[in-house]
Design an enzyme around this catalytic site. Structure first.
Site, short mmCIF file in Angstrom:
data_model
loop_
_atom_site.label_atom_id
_atom_site.label_comp_id
_atom_site.label_asym_id
_atom_site.label_seq_id
_atom_site.Cartn_x
_atom_site.Cartn_y
_atom_site.Cartn_z
N HIS A 260 -56.78 -24.74 -2.34
CA HIS A 260 -56.81 -25.66 -3.48
C HIS A 260 -55.53 -26.49 -3.46
CE1 HIS A 260 -57.60 -27.28 -7.45
NE2 HIS A 260 -56.30 -27.15 -7.65
N ARG B 236 -57.47 -31.47 -23.11
CA ARG B 236 -56.06 -31.61 -22.72
C ARG B 236 -55.76 -33.03 -22.25
NH1 ARG B 236 -55.68 -27.64 -18.20
NH2 ARG B 236 -53.57 -28.45 -17.95
N LYS C 256 -61.06 -21.22 -12.18
CA LYS C 256 -62.15 -21.77 -11.36
C LYS C 256 -62.17 -21.11 -9.98
CE LYS C 256 -60.60 -25.77 -12.54
NZ LYS C 256 -60.19 -27.06 -13.03
#
Ligand code: URA
Length: 434
Positions: A88, A174, A193
């Site tokens: 990621h 957010r 996630k």
């Protein structure tokens, strides 16, 4: 009959406002109640701001992450014969690394379930990039994902609506309440996630520098420690690399332009920084997956990674031989003096690409596949007055003026004194394992 709520939102908000740690039941309740709609956006906004200002300790962050995972499904890849490992990136300008990396790591023997997102703001999204390939589809069912993983070794696709749905709602909130840049909220958002995605191992590429959303390398390292801790606690073997995003990665920023560059890397060529980071991340991923003796640099050169790429693109309806979209208009910006390129501001280049149509300012907006910027010289290169520095691509020529505005002052050209070095971040700033 309506559900009897265990807490009131106001008491949870007041606890965090008054610098108290939230209890596990409070966290479980507030995430669940917000996902169900029993806590209103304005209440969650207040709580997010209180967390932004007063922080959360590691126990709270860990519980917050678990509560977000538990808001949806957790994918199980146990039907696969290979170990799963994912990467990621926190996102950067020209960061197309996932495109060559996933097929490369698959070519070396691991399974790579890469559930990706779309871009928002000045950094591009992996799905937007791949969608510039004619026919390629981002949305797959879990059964289809498993089939592509089994057949090709790697799958890059959209995360389903059922994966950490609490994060989807929270992230959107957010974004409009100035509460994105909080380490507890970023770490729990990313890791919920990735843990729900069900990977056995994970390499985090945490960007630092002007083009990253966490520009200070120290802050990026702090975020990395928290995320590595969350991963390990959840049984995901996790390592983080803090890497440079002071200048763009490679020589392109924009969807189809980046796919073209990724294909060059898979064909054994491409810019040296993209190759170096791809190979380093592949080595980290293979080590975490427990695969010994693989040679990712060789798999880029000998076409094995390219074979997996072609298979993976075809499996999702894409034509790996199709011509990539080309912009209707382009404009070349030239150097204004002769000398060495001393610096290049990744954020300004990313903003320029975004203004040309490569990115979106609201969720759901359509991006231009061919829009973006080609970079002809990078810091350290010498350039002569009048030589091409950038080529801007867009289908909407009215965008050139605004893109040029963001590129003004994005590059400094001058003379390096004897022994003087270019002032830039090293490609790998820090490796974080705990
Ligand atoms: N990416 C995410 O998925 N979440 C964040 O909070 C920031 C970046």
């Amino acid at each position: 009959m309506s559900q009897v709520e265990a807490f009131s939102a106001a008491e949870v908000i007041a606890a965090k406002r008054d610098h108290r740690a939230l209890t596990d039941p409070q966290i479980d309740w507030v995430i669940d109640a917000y996902t169900r709609g029993a806590v209103a956006d304005e209440q969650m906004s207040s709580l997010l701001m209180a967390i932004f200002l007063n922080g959360m300790d590691l126990r709270e962050i860990s519980r917050w992450t678990d509560a977000m995972i538990n808001s949806g499904e957790r994918i199980n890849w146990s039907a696969l014969s290979r170990p799963t490992v994912d990467k990621h990136s926190t996102g950067g300008v020209g960061d197309k690394i996932t495109l060559p990396l996933a097929p490369l790591v698959a070519a070396c023997g691991a399974a790579v379930p890469q559930l990706s997102g779309r871009g928002l703001g000045h950094t591009g999204g992996t799905l937007d990039k791949l969608e510039s390939i004619p026919g390629w589809r981002a949305s797959l069912t879990n059964a289809q994902m498993l089939k592509v993983l089994q057949d090709c070794g790697a799958v890059i696709c959209a995360a389903s609506a059922d994966l950490a749905p609490a994060d989807k709602k929270l992230y959107a909130l957010r974004d409009v309440t100035a509460t994105v840049e909080s380490i507890p909220l970023i770490a729990s958002s990313i890791m919920s996630k990735k843990i729900a995605e069900g990977t056995n191992a994970l390499v985090l590429d945490v960007k630092a520098g002007a083009g990253a959303f966490m520009s200070d390398p120290k802050k990026a390292a702090e975020l990395s420690h928290v995320m590595v801790g969350l991963g390990k606690r959840a049984g995901v073997n996790t390592v983080a690399l803090v890497t440079a995003m002071d200048i763009p990665l490679g020589l392109t920023a924009g969807n189809a332009l980046e796919v073209r560059e990724a294909i060059e890397v898979l064909a054994g060529g491409g810019p040296s920084d993209v190759i170096e980071l791809t190979v380093l991340l592949a080595q980290e991923m293979l080590e975490l997956a427990g695969i010994k003796g693989a040679d990712p640099a060789a798999a880029l050169k000998n076409g094995k990674a390219m074979d997996v790429w072609r298979q993976m693109i075809s499996a999702q309806g894409g034509d790996p031989d199709a011509k990539l979209p080309v912009s209707k208009e382009n404009l070349t910006i030239t150097a204004h003096s002769t000398g060495t390129v001393l610096s290049m501001d990744a954020k300004k280049v990313g903003l320029g690409a975004w203004r040309l149509g490569a990115g979106r300012s609201r969720q759901g907006e359509v991006v231009q596949a061919a829009a973006g910027i080609e970079i002809h010289a990078k810091p350290g290169d010498t350039i002569t007055n009048g030589a091409p520095l950038f080529t801007l691509h867009t289908d909407t020529p009215a965008a050139f003026a605004r893109a040029q505005e963001s590129l003004v002052d994005s590059v400094r050209i001058g003379d390096l004194a004897a022994g003087e070095k270019i002032d830039r971040l090293p490609l790998i700033i820090e490796r974080i394992t705990d």
